[in-house]
Design a protein around this motif. Sequence first.
Motif, PDB file in Angstrom:
ATOM      1  N   GLY A  98       0.823  -1.211   0.000  1.00  0.00           N
ATOM      2  CA  GLY A  98       0.000   0.000   0.000  1.00  0.00           C
ATOM      3  C   GLY A  98       0.852   1.254   0.000  1.00  0.00           C
ATOM      4  N   ILE A  99       1.912   1.228   0.825  1.00  0.00           N
ATOM      5  CA  ILE A  99       2.845   2.367   0.873  1.00  0.00           C
ATOM      6  C   ILE A  99       3.524   2.550  -0.482  1.00  0.00           C
ATOM      7  CG2 ILE A  99       5.011   3.205   1.886  1.00  0.00           C
ATOM      8  CD1 ILE A  99       4.186   1.819   4.495  1.00  0.00           C
ATOM      9  N   GLY A 100       3.986   1.442  -1.058  1.00  0.00           N
ATOM     10  CA  GLY A 100       4.672   1.503  -2.345  1.00  0.00           C
ATOM     11  C   GLY A 100       3.781   2.010  -3.465  1.00  0.00           C
ATOM     12  N   PHE A 101       2.532   1.587  -3.447  1.00  0.00           N
ATOM     13  CA  PHE A 101       1.585   2.035  -4.475  1.00  0.00           C
ATOM     14  C   PHE A 101       1.413   3.548  -4.420  1.00  0.00           C
ATOM     15  CE2 PHE A 101      -2.661   3.340  -5.751  1.00  0.00           C
ATOM     16  CZ  PHE A 101      -2.775   2.774  -7.021  1.00  0.00           C
ATOM     17  N   ILE A 102       1.176   4.065  -3.220  1.00  0.00           N
ATOM     18  CA  ILE A 102       0.935   5.505  -3.048  1.00  0.00           C
ATOM     19  C   ILE A 102       2.162   6.314  -3.434  1.00  0.00           C
ATOM     20  CG2 ILE A 102       0.493   7.321  -1.342  1.00  0.00           C
ATOM     21  CD1 ILE A 102      -1.153   5.218   0.228  1.00  0.00           C
TER      22      ILE A 102
ATOM     23  N   ILE B 194      13.149  -1.388  -8.831  1.00  0.00           N
ATOM     24  CA  ILE B 194      12.357  -1.935  -9.934  1.00  0.00           C
ATOM     25  C   ILE B 194      11.260  -0.972 -10.386  1.00  0.00           C
ATOM     26  CG2 ILE B 194      10.759  -3.795 -10.593  1.00  0.00           C
ATOM     27  CD1 ILE B 194      12.518  -5.727  -9.011  1.00  0.00           C
ATOM     28  N   PRO B 195      10.483  -0.354  -9.459  1.00  0.00           N
ATOM     29  CA  PRO B 195       9.480   0.623  -9.913  1.00  0.00           C
ATOM     30  C   PRO B 195      10.070   1.771 -10.725  1.00  0.00           C
ATOM     31  CG  PRO B 195       9.029  -0.002  -7.654  1.00  0.00           C
ATOM     32  CD  PRO B 195      10.355  -0.616  -8.007  1.00  0.00           C
TER      33      PRO B 195
ATOM     34  N   ILE C 186       6.757  -2.899  -1.212  1.00  0.00           N
ATOM     35  CA  ILE C 186       6.863  -1.603  -1.888  1.00  0.00           C
ATOM     36  C   ILE C 186       7.154  -1.798  -3.373  1.00  0.00           C
ATOM     37  CG2 ILE C 186       8.245   0.520  -2.053  1.00  0.00           C
ATOM     38  CD1 ILE C 186       8.612   0.345   1.001  1.00  0.00           C
ATOM     39  N   THR C 187       7.951  -2.802  -3.688  1.00  0.00           N
ATOM     40  CA  THR C 187       8.247  -3.098  -5.099  1.00  0.00           C
ATOM     41  C   THR C 187       6.978  -3.469  -5.856  1.00  0.00           C
ATOM     42  OG1 THR C 187      10.509  -3.847  -4.648  1.00  0.00           O
ATOM     43  CG2 THR C 187       9.484  -4.633  -6.670  1.00  0.00           C
ATOM     44  N   ILE C 188       6.196  -4.396  -5.294  1.00  0.00           N
ATOM     45  CA  ILE C 188       4.959  -4.841  -5.950  1.00  0.00           C
ATOM     46  C   ILE C 188       3.972  -3.684  -6.088  1.00  0.00           C
ATOM     47  CG2 ILE C 188       2.942  -6.350  -5.747  1.00  0.00           C
ATOM     48  CD1 ILE C 188       4.798  -8.344  -4.259  1.00  0.00           C
ATOM     49  N   GLY C 189       3.702  -3.015  -4.977  1.00  0.00           N
ATOM     50  CA  GLY C 189       2.773  -1.884  -5.014  1.00  0.00           C
ATOM     51  C   GLY C 189       3.290  -0.754  -5.878  1.00  0.00           C
ATOM     52  N   GLY C 190       4.611  -0.561  -5.864  1.00  0.00           N
ATOM     53  CA  GLY C 190       5.220   0.518  -6.637  1.00  0.00           C
ATOM     54  C   GLY C 190       5.076   0.337  -8.129  1.00  0.00           C
ATOM     55  N   VAL C 191       5.292  -0.878  -8.608  1.00  0.00           N
ATOM     56  CA  VAL C 191       5.148  -1.158 -10.041  1.00  0.00           C
ATOM     57  C   VAL C 191       3.708  -0.908 -10.492  1.00  0.00           C
ATOM     58  CG1 VAL C 191       5.188  -2.978 -11.790  1.00  0.00           C
ATOM     59  CG2 VAL C 191       7.059  -2.798 -10.138  1.00  0.00           C
ATOM     60  N   ILE C 192       2.747  -1.350  -9.682  1.00  0.00           N
ATOM     61  CA  ILE C 192       1.332  -1.128 -10.012  1.00  0.00           C
ATOM     62  C   ILE C 192       1.019   0.364 -10.010  1.00  0.00           C
ATOM     63  CG2 ILE C 192      -1.050  -1.540  -9.270  1.00  0.00           C
ATOM     64  CD1 ILE C 192      -0.061  -4.180  -8.020  1.00  0.00           C
TER      65      ILE C 192
ATOM     66  N   ALA D  66       2.511   2.076 -13.104  1.00  0.00           N
ATOM     67  CA  ALA D  66       1.775   1.714 -14.320  1.00  0.00           C
ATOM     68  C   ALA D  66       0.449   2.466 -14.419  1.00  0.00           C
ATOM     69  CB  ALA D  66       1.522   0.205 -14.338  1.00  0.00           C
ATOM     70  N   ILE D  67      -0.271   2.558 -13.317  1.00  0.00           N
ATOM     71  CA  ILE D  67      -1.556   3.265 -13.325  1.00  0.00           C
ATOM     72  C   ILE D  67      -1.344   4.756 -13.573  1.00  0.00           C
ATOM     73  CG2 ILE D  67      -3.497   3.982 -11.865  1.00  0.00           C
ATOM     74  CD1 ILE D  67      -3.437   1.218 -10.597  1.00  0.00           C
ATOM     75  N   ALA D  68      -0.342   5.331 -12.904  1.00  0.00           N
ATOM     76  CA  ALA D  68      -0.079   6.765 -13.055  1.00  0.00           C
ATOM     77  C   ALA D  68       0.302   7.119 -14.488  1.00  0.00           C
ATOM     78  CB  ALA D  68       1.031   7.194 -12.097  1.00  0.00           C
TER      79      ALA D  68
END
Length: 315
Positions: free
Chosen positions: A41-45, A86-87, A243-249, A252-254
């Motif tokens: 969640g942190i990585g995504f944001i 990776i992100p 953070i890597t998993i959420g960050g990549v997503i 990509a969305i952004a």
Amino acid sequence: MILRFIHIVLAILLVYIFILFGRDYLKHKKENDGSIPKAAGIGFITNFLDALGIGSYAPTTMLLKLTKYMKSDKYIPGTLTVSCSIPVIVEAFLFTNTIKVEGTTLISLVVAAALGSFIGSKVMSKFNEKIVRIVMGVALVLTAILMLLSQLGILSALGAGNTAIGLHGLNLVIAIVGNFILGSLMTAGVGLYAPCMAMVYMLGMSPDVAFPIMMTSCAVLMPVAAYEFIKAGNYNRHASLGITIGGVIGVAIAVLFVKSLDLNVLTWLIIVVVTFTGIQMLYQGIKEKSQTVEEVEKESEKDSDKDSQASSETK
């Protein structure tokens, strides 16, 4: 030609960091050092915000502190470096479709940043928690100041009217040294985007060339710096995976779906909270250092008393 070369380098680094981090994670997969979904969640944001221009290091540090995710602040620099590698590479792939900068300038600055990060990671991985807190505190305050300057339009004003897409002579040397320093500071938590932007603007380069230099520098230096933190084990593995998993997503969305978003209020809020977090870490680091000195003095006094007693008994 340059774009293809950059993409090949990024692809190699992507495979490299995936194997390096993956092997270390699998080796220690039974160790429980935090919630992966929370870190995701942190990585995504934070990486969503990074793709929109706010940056990820300061917000990630801020959220890790607010959620009390880390057992020790000593692991924050390594976690930032490993988890965002990776992100940011994915982000670089999606963003650098055109390179509006001379090849010599771009490659020189990217290599300088990578070398700086390699040396910086060796230094940061050896620091104890109190020194990390002081360094991170200073880094966050500096980042907040740079975010403020960017928000007020001062940084972008530096590049107004600039047309150069490359640097030569003394200016190129200054830029190489500058990006080397910024690469090393990034391992301490100082984001490279804003200071690199200010540097290339002040050297007369066009605003169009700032982004490929910043993005490619970060995408290359992070995997390079990650090696030392992973080798030393000075990072949080579950946080880095999440953070890597959420960050990549998030990236990509952004990039693919969010073309524009009003981040004015959010940016001001982040500046305030990052400033507070930086001052708090700085205070904790200085306070802990003072306490340690006092403890050493007390231990010295005890040792002196013991020596005196032993001496008296001997007599």
